[in-house]
Design a protein around this motif. Structure first.
Motif, PDB file in Angstrom:
ATOM      1  N   HIS A 221       0.820  -1.210   0.000  1.00  0.00           N
ATOM      2  CA  HIS A 221       0.000   0.000   0.000  1.00  0.00           C
ATOM      3  C   HIS A 221       0.852   1.258   0.000  1.00  0.00           C
ATOM      4  CE1 HIS A 221      -3.102  -2.809   1.681  1.00  0.00           C
ATOM      5  NE2 HIS A 221      -3.892  -2.059   0.939  1.00  0.00           N
ATOM      6  N   VAL A 222       0.453   2.233  -0.785  1.00  0.00           N
ATOM      7  CA  VAL A 222       0.973   3.599  -0.713  1.00  0.00           C
ATOM      8  C   VAL A 222      -0.219   4.544  -0.798  1.00  0.00           C
ATOM      9  CG1 VAL A 222       3.330   3.265  -1.561  1.00  0.00           C
ATOM     10  CG2 VAL A 222       1.458   3.461  -3.207  1.00  0.00           C
ATOM     11  N   SER A 223      -0.028   5.769  -0.359  1.00  0.00           N
ATOM     12  CA  SER A 223      -1.143   6.715  -0.322  1.00  0.00           C
ATOM     13  C   SER A 223      -1.406   7.367  -1.672  1.00  0.00           C
ATOM     14  CB  SER A 223      -0.861   7.806   0.722  1.00  0.00           C
ATOM     15  OG  SER A 223      -0.715   7.225   2.002  1.00  0.00           O
ATOM     16  N   GLU A 224      -0.358   7.490  -2.479  1.00  0.00           N
ATOM     17  CA  GLU A 224      -0.497   8.002  -3.842  1.00  0.00           C
ATOM     18  C   GLU A 224       0.032   6.929  -4.772  1.00  0.00           C
ATOM     19  OE1 GLU A 224       1.080  11.671  -6.726  1.00  0.00           O
ATOM     20  OE2 GLU A 224       1.726  11.540  -4.651  1.00  0.00           O
ATOM     21  N   PHE A 225      -0.800   6.491  -5.695  1.00  0.00           N
ATOM     22  CA  PHE A 225      -0.396   5.411  -6.585  1.00  0.00           C
ATOM     23  C   PHE A 225      -0.800   5.745  -8.011  1.00  0.00           C
ATOM     24  CE2 PHE A 225      -4.605   4.566  -4.971  1.00  0.00           C
ATOM     25  CZ  PHE A 225      -5.320   4.074  -6.041  1.00  0.00           C
ATOM     26  N   ILE A 226      -0.201   5.018  -8.946  1.00  0.00           N
ATOM     27  CA  ILE A 226      -0.564   5.203 -10.352  1.00  0.00           C
ATOM     28  C   ILE A 226      -1.551   4.110 -10.749  1.00  0.00           C
ATOM     29  CG2 ILE A 226       0.261   5.288 -12.733  1.00  0.00           C
ATOM     30  CD1 ILE A 226       1.056   7.683 -11.040  1.00  0.00           C
ATOM     31  N   SER A 227      -2.678   4.548 -11.215  1.00  0.00           N
ATOM     32  CA  SER A 227      -3.746   3.622 -11.598  1.00  0.00           C
ATOM     33  C   SER A 227      -3.953   3.646 -13.108  1.00  0.00           C
ATOM     34  CB  SER A 227      -5.049   4.017 -10.890  1.00  0.00           C
ATOM     35  OG  SER A 227      -6.090   3.103 -11.183  1.00  0.00           O
ATOM     36  N   LEU A 228      -4.069   2.467 -13.679  1.00  0.00           N
ATOM     37  CA  LEU A 228      -4.451   2.332 -15.085  1.00  0.00           C
ATOM     38  C   LEU A 228      -5.932   1.990 -15.107  1.00  0.00           C
ATOM     39  CD1 LEU A 228      -5.087  -0.244 -17.263  1.00  0.00           C
ATOM     40  CD2 LEU A 228      -4.279   1.940 -18.108  1.00  0.00           C
ATOM     41  N   ASP A 229      -6.733   2.870 -15.666  1.00  0.00           N
ATOM     42  CA  ASP A 229      -8.182   2.664 -15.737  1.00  0.00           C
ATOM     43  C   ASP A 229      -8.641   2.701 -17.181  1.00  0.00           C
ATOM     44  OD1 ASP A 229      -9.616   3.098 -12.808  1.00  0.00           O
ATOM     45  OD2 ASP A 229      -7.680   4.108 -12.968  1.00  0.00           O
ATOM     46  N   ALA A 415       9.004   0.204  -6.371  1.00  0.00           N
ATOM     47  CA  ALA A 415       8.521   0.405  -7.739  1.00  0.00           C
ATOM     48  C   ALA A 415       7.997   1.813  -7.963  1.00  0.00           C
ATOM     49  CB  ALA A 415       7.417  -0.611  -8.053  1.00  0.00           C
ATOM     50  N   VAL A 416       8.119   2.670  -6.945  1.00  0.00           N
ATOM     51  CA  VAL A 416       7.621   4.045  -7.019  1.00  0.00           C
ATOM     52  C   VAL A 416       8.810   4.986  -6.865  1.00  0.00           C
ATOM     53  CG1 VAL A 416       6.045   5.739  -6.010  1.00  0.00           C
ATOM     54  CG2 VAL A 416       5.453   3.301  -5.978  1.00  0.00           C
ATOM     55  N   LEU A 417       8.920   5.974  -7.738  1.00  0.00           N
ATOM     56  CA  LEU A 417      10.065   6.879  -7.671  1.00  0.00           C
ATOM     57  C   LEU A 417      10.161   7.590  -6.321  1.00  0.00           C
ATOM     58  CD1 LEU A 417      10.167   8.547 -11.200  1.00  0.00           C
ATOM     59  CD2 LEU A 417      11.959   7.151 -10.153  1.00  0.00           C
ATOM     60  N   PHE A 418       9.096   8.272  -5.942  1.00  0.00           N
ATOM     61  CA  PHE A 418       9.074   9.009  -4.683  1.00  0.00           C
ATOM     62  C   PHE A 418       7.784   8.647  -3.944  1.00  0.00           C
ATOM     63  CE2 PHE A 418      11.490  11.617  -7.717  1.00  0.00           C
ATOM     64  CZ  PHE A 418      12.709  11.688  -7.043  1.00  0.00           C
ATOM     65  N   PRO A 419       7.779   7.531  -3.226  1.00  0.00           N
ATOM     66  CA  PRO A 419       6.537   7.036  -2.620  1.00  0.00           C
ATOM     67  C   PRO A 419       5.994   7.936  -1.519  1.00  0.00           C
ATOM     68  CG  PRO A 419       8.421   5.719  -1.901  1.00  0.00           C
ATOM     69  CD  PRO A 419       8.911   6.626  -2.988  1.00  0.00           C
ATOM     70  N   ARG A 420       4.675   7.906  -1.386  1.00  0.00           N
ATOM     71  CA  ARG A 420       3.965   8.609  -0.331  1.00  0.00           C
ATOM     72  C   ARG A 420       3.186   7.590   0.500  1.00  0.00           C
ATOM     73  NH1 ARG A 420       7.126  11.726  -1.213  1.00  0.00           N
ATOM     74  NH2 ARG A 420       6.995  13.814  -2.095  1.00  0.00           N
ATOM     75  N   ASP A 421       3.380   7.633   1.815  1.00  0.00           N
ATOM     76  CA  ASP A 421       2.596   6.797   2.714  1.00  0.00           C
ATOM     77  C   ASP A 421       2.315   7.597   3.976  1.00  0.00           C
ATOM     78  OD1 ASP A 421       4.939   6.636   4.320  1.00  0.00           O
ATOM     79  OD2 ASP A 421       5.614   4.863   3.219  1.00  0.00           O
ATOM     80  N   LYS A 422       1.824   6.960   5.007  1.00  0.00           N
ATOM     81  CA  LYS A 422       1.368   7.719   6.185  1.00  0.00           C
ATOM     82  C   LYS A 422       2.521   8.387   6.942  1.00  0.00           C
ATOM     83  CE  LYS A 422       1.278   4.041   9.671  1.00  0.00           C
ATOM     84  NZ  LYS A 422       0.439   3.378  10.697  1.00  0.00           N
ATOM     85  N   THR A 423       3.750   7.980   6.674  1.00  0.00           N
ATOM     86  CA  THR A 423       4.886   8.606   7.360  1.00  0.00           C
ATOM     87  C   THR A 423       5.829   9.346   6.417  1.00  0.00           C
ATOM     88  OG1 THR A 423       6.248   6.594   7.176  1.00  0.00           O
ATOM     89  CG2 THR A 423       4.865   6.821   9.151  1.00  0.00           C
ATOM     90  N   ARG A 424       5.674   9.173   5.113  1.00  0.00           N
ATOM     91  CA  ARG A 424       6.636   9.761   4.173  1.00  0.00           C
ATOM     92  C   ARG A 424       5.976  10.817   3.293  1.00  0.00           C
ATOM     93  NH1 ARG A 424      11.621   9.044   2.486  1.00  0.00           N
ATOM     94  NH2 ARG A 424      11.911   7.240   3.836  1.00  0.00           N
ATOM     95  N   LEU A 425       6.453  12.045   3.435  1.00  0.00           N
ATOM     96  CA  LEU A 425       6.014  13.157   2.594  1.00  0.00           C
ATOM     97  C   LEU A 425       7.183  13.818   1.878  1.00  0.00           C
ATOM     98  CD1 LEU A 425       3.504  14.785   1.786  1.00  0.00           C
ATOM     99  CD2 LEU A 425       3.885  16.258   3.768  1.00  0.00           C
ATOM    100  N   VAL A 426       8.421  13.438   2.254  1.00  0.00           N
ATOM    101  CA  VAL A 426       9.652  13.972   1.672  1.00  0.00           C
ATOM    102  C   VAL A 426      10.605  12.805   1.435  1.00  0.00           C
ATOM    103  CG1 VAL A 426      11.639  15.481   2.067  1.00  0.00           C
ATOM    104  CG2 VAL A 426       9.370  16.184   2.877  1.00  0.00           C
ATOM    105  N   PRO A 427      11.381  12.745   0.363  1.00  0.00           N
ATOM    106  CA  PRO A 427      11.369  13.718  -0.741  1.00  0.00           C
ATOM    107  C   PRO A 427      10.181  13.477  -1.663  1.00  0.00           C
ATOM    108  CG  PRO A 427      12.937  11.983  -1.205  1.00  0.00           C
ATOM    109  CD  PRO A 427      12.406  11.713   0.178  1.00  0.00           C
TER     110      PRO A 427
END
Length: 427
Positions: A221-229, A415-427
């Motif tokens: 899980h990540v908070s921002e992900f790339i979705s193919l729809d 697999a994510v360049l700059f992942p975002r999750d509940k603890t990571r906002l930087v970089p």
């Protein structure tokens, strides 16, 4: 100094002048001779500096630090003892940027860094060829997806990421202040791509970010992900959507196996192109399979059940159909107590979810009310169903998860360049 060649373009250039540019991967000064291994995006080449021949260049090179950026101009020669069987005898070495010491992390592969350390210095982490290869494979997968969809008549679209209401509601929305109004980051382009089915664009797709405010701390899980729809109109059943999904996935992997062969080899991954059609099992069958192994579930699959089911099915890709409609979003068509929906499993992980949508305005509004949703909050969406909406369906597929599973990565964040999750906002 203008670069004339990448390292993968040097074959056949022996005896000629070349200019290469990149990072100092290795530096060895041995008294009478020095060596630089220069690295660019495609590989490495050795720069050989006999002190008696290159003069002051040797002394200047001795002041370099690892990971400094340089441009080297000189003659390319064959040397069976050099990496790649060739070397450059430099006429000039231009220092474009000298790296400070110590480095924030080791990129030689001799010292393994923790994932958090790698992500904190992602720009440095990506200098490792194996890490760069992950994103080259990712690019190839997306190219394969686009080529398949475009070949099938789909049109690429881009829908808003700031929305008034979520596609699924609930607590997984990120609220934002939109000029004094309450708005959210989108969970999915679902509502927009369905609305487009009421237009002449009866086959659309989008590859874009989506956001889920789930406080998850898992490897998937990540908070921002790339979705193919994608969404397609004038279907007869969810089988039409499943068929397009499996063909798209197989085509993307086939493209990647061919076009990213070097990267796959570097990563030690022997990719097998899946055969279609993928295996199909019903949710009831899945539930029975799990029960025989002592795993009891309710109306949905938890992570443990997903993983176990992947082992029991015995195939990389498989569809699960016939979910209880009570667990599905309002826009999924009901079929008695079941829904016209499916999940695509990949090695024990939910990769995609899709199905046939409810295209009848009255039934759709009734379903919303049944789920305690307010139709007035979905005005723009519902209006598209009042004036001629064909039967349609579609799918949402997690690109990050596809890359993770294809390459056997331990964590989707790799697999994510700059992942975002509940603890990571930087970089």
């Amino acid at each position: 100094m203008k670069r004339t060649h990448y390292t993968n373009e040097l074959e056949g250039q022996e005896g000629r002048g070349v200019t290469v540019a990149g990072w100092v991967d290795q530096l060895r000064m041995l008294g009478k001779i020095g060596f630089i291994v220069l690295r660019d995006r495609y590989g490495t080449v050795q720069v050989t500096m006999p002190k008696s021949k290159v003069g002051v260049i040797y002394d200047e090179a001795a002041q370099l630090t690892k990971e400094s950026v340089i441009a080297v101009k000189g003659e390319l020669k064959q040397n069976k003892d050099a990496p790649g069987g060739r070397e450059i005898i430099p006429d000039t070495i231009e220092v474009l940027s000298k790296a400070e010491v110590p480095l924030p992390m080791d990129v030689s592969g001799k010292i393994t860094s923790e994932l958090e350390t790698r992500l904190d210095s992602r720009f440095m982490d990506l200098r490792q060829p194996a890490v760069t290869a992950v994103f080259t494979v990712r690019d190839s997968l997306l190219t394969g997806i686009r080529e398949y969809l475009e070949g099938e008549g789909f049109v690429e679209v881009h829908t808003p990421k700031i929305v008034e209401a979520g596609a699924e509601g609930g607590a997984t929305l990120f609220p934002i202040d939109y000029f004094g109004k309450k708005a959210f980051l989108t969970q999915s382009p679902q509502l927009f791509k369905q609305a487009l089915m009421a237009t002449g664009l009866d086959k659309v797709y989008e590859i874009a970010p989506a956001f889920r405010a789930e406080p998850s701390a898992t490897t998937k899980h990540v908070s921002e992900f790339i979705s193919l729809d994608f969404e397609m109109a004038f279907i007869e059943s969810q089988e039409d959507v499943m068929r397009a999904t499996e063909e798209m996935v197989a085509a993307a992997i086939k493209h990647t196996k061919k076009e990213a062969a070097e990267e796959l080899e570097l990563l030690g991954k022997d990719v097998v192109v899946p055969k279609t059609p993928f295996k199909r099992i019903t949710f009831t069958e899945a539930k029975d399979m799990l029960a025989k192994e002592g795993k009891e579930i309710g109306n949905d699959l938890d992570s443990e059940a997903e993983k176990l089911l992947g082992e029991l099915v015995g195939e990389e890709f498989y569809f699960i159909t016939g979910f209880p409609h009570a667990e599905k979003p309002f826009y999924i068509m009901e079929d008695g107590e079941f829904s016209q929906s499916f999940d695509l499993g990949y090695l024990g992980l939910e990769l995609a979810s899709g199905g046939q949508r409810e295209h009848r305005h009255g039934e759709l509004e009734a379903r919303m009310k049944k789920l305690k949703l307010k139709p007035k909050d979905f005005r723009f969406y519902l209006s598209a169903f009042k004036y001629g909406m064909p039967p349609h369906g579609g799918v949402g597929l997690g690109v990050d998860r596809l890359v993770q599973k294809l390459l056997g990565l331990a964590n989707v964040r790799e697999a994510v360049l700059f992942p975002r999750d509940k603890t990571r906002l930087v970089p």
